[in-house]
Design an enzyme around this catalytic site. Sequence first.
Site, mmCIF file in Angstrom:
data_model
loop_
_atom_site.group_PDB
_atom_site.id
_atom_site.type_symbol
_atom_site.label_atom_id
_atom_site.label_comp_id
_atom_site.label_asym_id
_atom_site.label_seq_id
_atom_site.Cartn_x
_atom_site.Cartn_y
_atom_site.Cartn_z
ATOM 1 N N TYR A 90 0.843 -1.191 0.000
ATOM 2 C CA TYR A 90 0.000 0.000 0.000
ATOM 3 C C TYR A 90 0.883 1.247 0.000
ATOM 4 O O TYR A 90 0.588 2.224 -0.679
ATOM 5 C CB TYR A 90 -0.935 -0.008 1.212
ATOM 6 N N ASN A 113 -12.452 -0.531 -5.333
ATOM 7 C CA ASN A 113 -12.202 -0.894 -6.723
ATOM 8 C C ASN A 113 -13.414 -1.645 -7.282
ATOM 9 O O ASN A 113 -13.738 -2.732 -6.814
ATOM 10 C CB ASN A 113 -10.945 -1.774 -6.811
ATOM 11 N N CYS A 121 -6.350 -5.229 -7.781
ATOM 12 C CA CYS A 121 -6.175 -4.842 -6.381
ATOM 13 C C CYS A 121 -5.630 -6.006 -5.549
ATOM 14 O O CYS A 121 -5.050 -5.786 -4.487
ATOM 15 C CB CYS A 121 -7.473 -4.311 -5.802
ATOM 16 N N HIS A 122 -5.767 -7.234 -6.044
ATOM 17 C CA HIS A 122 -5.242 -8.392 -5.319
ATOM 18 C C HIS A 122 -3.717 -8.388 -5.275
ATOM 19 O O HIS A 122 -3.124 -9.088 -4.460
ATOM 20 C CB HIS A 122 -5.760 -9.701 -5.936
ATOM 21 N N GLU A 148 -0.993 -16.293 -10.740
ATOM 22 C CA GLU A 148 -0.138 -15.395 -11.501
ATOM 23 C C GLU A 148 1.337 -15.745 -11.325
ATOM 24 O O GLU A 148 2.117 -15.679 -12.275
ATOM 25 C CB GLU A 148 -0.387 -13.949 -11.080
#
Length: 152
Positions: A90, A113, A121-122, A148
């Site tokens: 953040y 979001n 946002c993850h 990912e």
Amino acid sequence: MNTYNFSSPVGTLCVAEENGAIIGLHIDNNAELSGPCRNELIKKTVQELSEYFSGTRMSFDVPVNPSGTAFQMRVWEQLRLIPCGQTRSYGDIAKAVGNQKAARAVGHANNRNPIMIMIPCHRVIGADGSLVGFGGGIEAKQFLLDLEAHHA
């Protein structure tokens, strides 16, 4: 506005389209699955998300048009710059939007979001590496990050 609900590896995804752009994507496991989709942009979005979940797509081509404050829009734009398979804190995002003391505000923008996964946002984690806050739940966040990391 057109909406469509479909099954995904993280639960029932609900996608919303308006005026030729995706305006919403979230998990709602209480939503009923939709029948056949007749909206071409939503069909393309579902296809791109299916490719993402299969590991053959790591970015999205469909147009998105999130609605938010000027600050939220800056945060969401920074989220889209985080490469697939990587994370940022953040605080990192706060610095990127020009206010290194705005980590809490970044967290609030992340929470608001409207287009999860496509605006990733993850990929934002705590400064200590912890998985904190995700509208789809921490389990879904971990799944997306693992997916990912495996395919990036």
